[in-house]
Design a protein around this motif. Structure first.
Motif, mmCIF file in Angstrom:
data_model
loop_
_atom_site.group_PDB
_atom_site.id
_atom_site.type_symbol
_atom_site.label_atom_id
_atom_site.label_comp_id
_atom_site.label_asym_id
_atom_site.label_seq_id
_atom_site.Cartn_x
_atom_site.Cartn_y
_atom_site.Cartn_z
ATOM 1 N N ALA A 1 -1.044 5.903 -8.973
ATOM 2 C CA ALA A 1 -1.921 4.862 -9.253
ATOM 3 C C ALA A 1 -1.893 4.654 -10.815
ATOM 4 C CB ALA A 1 -3.603 5.003 -8.720
ATOM 5 N N LEU B 1 -2.580 -1.497 -8.474
ATOM 6 C CA LEU B 1 -2.714 -2.392 -7.443
ATOM 7 C C LEU B 1 -3.891 -3.155 -7.151
ATOM 8 C CD1 LEU B 1 -0.512 -1.700 -4.884
ATOM 9 C CD2 LEU B 1 -2.555 -1.206 -3.646
ATOM 10 N N LYS C 1 0.763 -1.050 0.054
ATOM 11 C CA LYS C 1 -0.131 0.100 -0.038
ATOM 12 C C LYS C 1 0.992 1.272 -0.039
ATOM 13 C CE LYS C 1 -4.389 -1.513 1.888
ATOM 14 N NZ LYS C 1 -5.091 -1.601 3.122
ATOM 15 N N HIS D 1 -14.246 -6.246 -2.481
ATOM 16 C CA HIS D 1 -14.137 -5.034 -2.240
ATOM 17 C C HIS D 1 -13.873 -4.178 -2.950
ATOM 18 C CE1 HIS D 1 -12.284 -6.992 2.023
ATOM 19 N NE2 HIS D 1 -13.357 -6.435 2.106
ATOM 20 N N GLN D 2 -14.068 -4.527 -4.489
ATOM 21 C CA GLN D 2 -14.206 -3.269 -5.336
ATOM 22 C C GLN D 2 -15.255 -3.408 -6.618
ATOM 23 O OE1 GLN D 2 -10.288 -4.228 -7.317
ATOM 24 N NE2 GLN D 2 -11.604 -4.004 -9.201
ATOM 25 N N ASN E 1 1.806 2.887 -3.958
ATOM 26 C CA ASN E 1 0.888 3.649 -4.633
ATOM 27 C C ASN E 1 0.382 4.816 -3.627
ATOM 28 O OD1 ASN E 1 -1.114 2.678 -3.565
ATOM 29 N ND2 ASN E 1 -2.359 2.416 -5.138
ATOM 30 N N GLY E 2 1.099 5.142 -2.638
ATOM 31 C CA GLY E 2 0.771 6.169 -1.481
ATOM 32 C C GLY E 2 -0.451 6.135 -0.897
ATOM 33 N N LEU E 3 -0.995 4.962 -0.862
ATOM 34 C CA LEU E 3 -2.241 4.915 -0.005
ATOM 35 C C LEU E 3 -1.726 5.046 1.374
ATOM 36 C CD1 LEU E 3 -4.097 1.759 -1.698
ATOM 37 C CD2 LEU E 3 -4.924 4.157 -1.172
ATOM 38 N N ASN F 1 -9.419 -9.350 -2.148
ATOM 39 C CA ASN F 1 -10.766 -9.717 -2.503
ATOM 40 C C ASN F 1 -11.653 -8.913 -3.363
ATOM 41 O OD1 ASN F 1 -13.371 -10.620 -2.225
ATOM 42 N ND2 ASN F 1 -13.352 -10.333 0.130
ATOM 43 N N PHE G 1 -6.422 -5.699 -5.340
ATOM 44 C CA PHE G 1 -6.423 -6.126 -4.083
ATOM 45 C C PHE G 1 -6.963 -7.682 -3.964
ATOM 46 C CE2 PHE G 1 -6.334 -2.567 -1.008
ATOM 47 C CZ PHE G 1 -5.882 -1.654 -2.025
ATOM 48 N N VAL H 1 -2.295 9.839 -4.542
ATOM 49 C CA VAL H 1 -2.764 8.374 -4.846
ATOM 50 C C VAL H 1 -2.980 8.243 -6.218
ATOM 51 C CG1 VAL H 1 -4.072 6.619 -4.363
ATOM 52 C CG2 VAL H 1 -3.119 7.989 -2.680
ATOM 53 N N ALA H 2 -3.803 9.312 -6.746
ATOM 54 C CA ALA H 2 -4.325 9.379 -8.084
ATOM 55 C C ALA H 2 -3.056 9.635 -8.994
ATOM 56 C CB ALA H 2 -5.420 10.323 -8.275
#
Ligand SMILES: Nc1ncnc2c1ncn2[C@@H]1O[C@H](COP(=O)(O)OP(=O)(O)OP(=O)(O)O)[C@@H](O)[C@H]1O
Ligand SMILES: [Mg+2]
Lengths: 279, 248
Positions: A81, A86, A52, A93-94, A55-57, A90, A88, A77-78
């Motif tokens: 990204a 990235l 994480k 979750h998106q 990408n700067g999360l 699961n 994830f 992050v934008a």
């Protein structure tokens, strides 16, 4: 000419604001452009927390992380990204869109692409990942493996230079895993850097040469996967199970004169042949 | 927002307060919540707040409370400004008092939730004659707050990784931007609740009305002492609140 550094992590320390404990302790890491790297380690080792940062999360508490020379503390992050995709663990979750096509186009819309171009691009990626037939289906109707591929498609679609996959092989059957390996190889051939977070020793043994092992927030080993994965002490510390062939070689060595470590069957067989001839 | 909820989440710990009978703590929370309504003087409310904070310190959960305070700061400011707008600028003290009342109220209940396991709370509810199904729904709701906030964070991270920028855009655009976050969250929670229901039914939930309980509550000496303390403190504070001229 030395290759560019895709990711540079220097003396990275990190803890979550609501807890006292350091989750990442003095991580140092360099990943070159065009590499395929596996990050391994037990549950809670800090793998997800580490990626994480790419990408700067999450931003370092101490030390720094650079992506193609860009310090993550100085970019949103934008922005990051676009270079670092990235995926994830699961898919649930998106996934939110009403069709597979929409889901794939989400990032492109966020990045302000022209709609027509975005659709063309999404269709191309979906074809590559074998999801074209579902293009107008609801993503919620897909099987587990297909959902997973869709999440990869929804990131690959905007062509990031670095692709980071968190546990792509969990709960996937053998065929799916092969498919992931093919996808990884293909995008790597296009010059992209691929980072795979996984517990799956056999998957790494079969497909990935460079491995980084984490335990309790630290990097405990890094290097060629044959050497790292067959190192009894490292594997114990990281609470990972040695790959079957590595174990076999280890056991054989107790009884016969057997050289080296083995992750792949052809080389293992060759060594067995050699030993039989000698004996 | 989520930080505020963390102030009502049970924190494993050991202190005289943790060991008290949950019923005593409920009495405490109720009486202090009631005391807030006796007077709207700031000094009185601050006295109540200090008493509450002392209890939180004894219970070793003051850090959590501070976290909740940080999380609810926006709310407190909102209450204050709204009151100021409606009551007029001349009533600054009154607006402050309403804000403090809300804070004391929250703090009184935060102590209860921070130091009492959801199981204990549900046991009390059952003892009070509330049907077990409702009690269970209540405890599960509390139980899932931390899970939910983790999950929400992961979803936000996943969508931000795909370029979603929540901070940008006008009011309506921003609301639309929350869809990619709310939909996965809701779908996920609904799916989870079905799974949970199946898992519970397959272990015999709802088979009989006469459940047996693993723990029985017993009132001990400390509980009696605490209860007496609470009652006398309440009487004193109620008396002081009514009779004394509190400044501001
Ligand atoms: N949002 C969070 N807030 C507080 N602590 C967290 C948070 N996320 C993770 N942690 C803690 O940080 C540590 C590292 O977690 P992380 O998810 O990075 O591990 P991981 O190596 O990815 O594990 P896994 O293999 O289970 O995915 C764990 O101890 C975890 O409890
Ligand atoms: Mg993880």
């Amino acid at each position: 000419m030395p290759r560019r550094l895709a990711i540079e992590v220097k003396n990275l320390w990190f803890k979550y604001p609501e807890s006292e404990e350091w989750v990442l302790k003095d991580i140092n890491l360099e990943i070159e452009e065009g590499e395929i790297v596996a990050i391994m380690g037990e549950n809670g080792a800090g793998k997800t927390t580490l990626i994480k940062h790419f990408n700067g999360l999450l931003k370092p508490v101490k030390g720094y992380v650079k992506v193609f020379g860009l310090d993550t503390r100085e970019h949103t992050v934008a922005e990051l990204a676009r270079r670092v995709g990235l995926v994830f663990q699961n898919p649930d979750h998106q996934i939110f869109a009403s069709t597979v096509l929409e889901e794939t186009m989400f990032a492109l819309k966020n990045f302000g692409w022209d709609l027509k171009k975005a659709e063309e691009r999404a269709v191309k990626i979906l074809k590559e990942l074998g999801l074209y037939k579902y293009i107008h289906t609801s993503p919620f109707m897909l099987s587990g493996g297909e959902k997973k591929r869709l999440t990869i498609a929804s990131v690959l679609v905007y062509d990031p230079d670095i692709l980071v996959l968190d546990e792509p092989t969990v709960g996937q059957d053998y065929g799916q895993k092969r498919r992931f390996a093919e996808i990884i190889y293909r995008i790597n051939r296009e010059g992209k850097t691929v980072i795979v977070v996984t517990h799956d020793v056999e998957f790494v043994a079969d497909y990935i040469d460079h491995v980084i092992v984490m335990a309790k927030g630290k990097i405990v080993a890094e290097g060629n996967s044959t050497e790292v994965l067959c190192n009894d002490e490292v594997m114990k510390e990281a609470r990972l199970l040695m790959p079957q062939l590595g174990l076999a070689a280890l056991m054989l060595r107790k009884h016969v004169e057997f050289r080296g470590n083995f992750l792949r069957l052809p080389i293992f067989i060759k060594e067995v042949r050699r030993w039989l001839n000698d004996a | 927002m989520l930080r505020m909820l963390r102030g009502f989440e049970y924190l494993r710990g050991d202190s005289p307060i943790h060991r008290l009978d949950p019923r005593v703590k409920i009495v405490y929370s109720m009486t202090f919540a009631a005391l807030c309504f006796i007077s709207l003087k700031n000094t009185f409310l601050i006295t109540l707040l200090i008493l509450n904070i002392l209890v939180l310190i004894i219970a070793k959960v003051i850090k959590r409370w501070l976290m909740m305070l940080r999380g609810s700061l926006i709310f407190l400011v909102m209450i204050f400004t709204l009151n100021l707008l409606f009551q007029g600028l001349a009533n600054v003290w009154l607006a402050l008092a309403y804000t403090l009342r809300f804070l004391v109220f929250m703090t009184a209940f935060s102590m209860l939730f921070l130091t009492t396991t959801p199981e204990d709370l549900s046991l009390v509810m059952v003892k009070l004659g509330i049907p077990y199904e409702y009690t269970l729904a209540f405890t599960m709701a509390i139980r899932f707050v931390p899970t939910l906030s983790r999950e929400l964070q992961i979803i936000i991270d996943a969508q931000r990784s795909r370029g979603l920028e929540l901070e940008k855009g006008n009011f309506f655009e921003r609301i639309r931007k929350y869809m990619p976050i709310l939909i996965p969250l809701i779908v996920h929670e609904i799916r989870r609740s079905y799974l949970l229901a199946e898992a519970m039914e397959s272990r015999g939930f709802g088979y009989t009305r006469n459940r047996s309980y693993y723990y029985e509550m017993r009132i001990r000496k400390n509980d009696v002492l605490a209860l007496l303390g609470i009652i006398s403190l309440t009487v004193v504070m109620a008396f002081l609140g009514k009779k004394v001229m509190w400044p501001f």
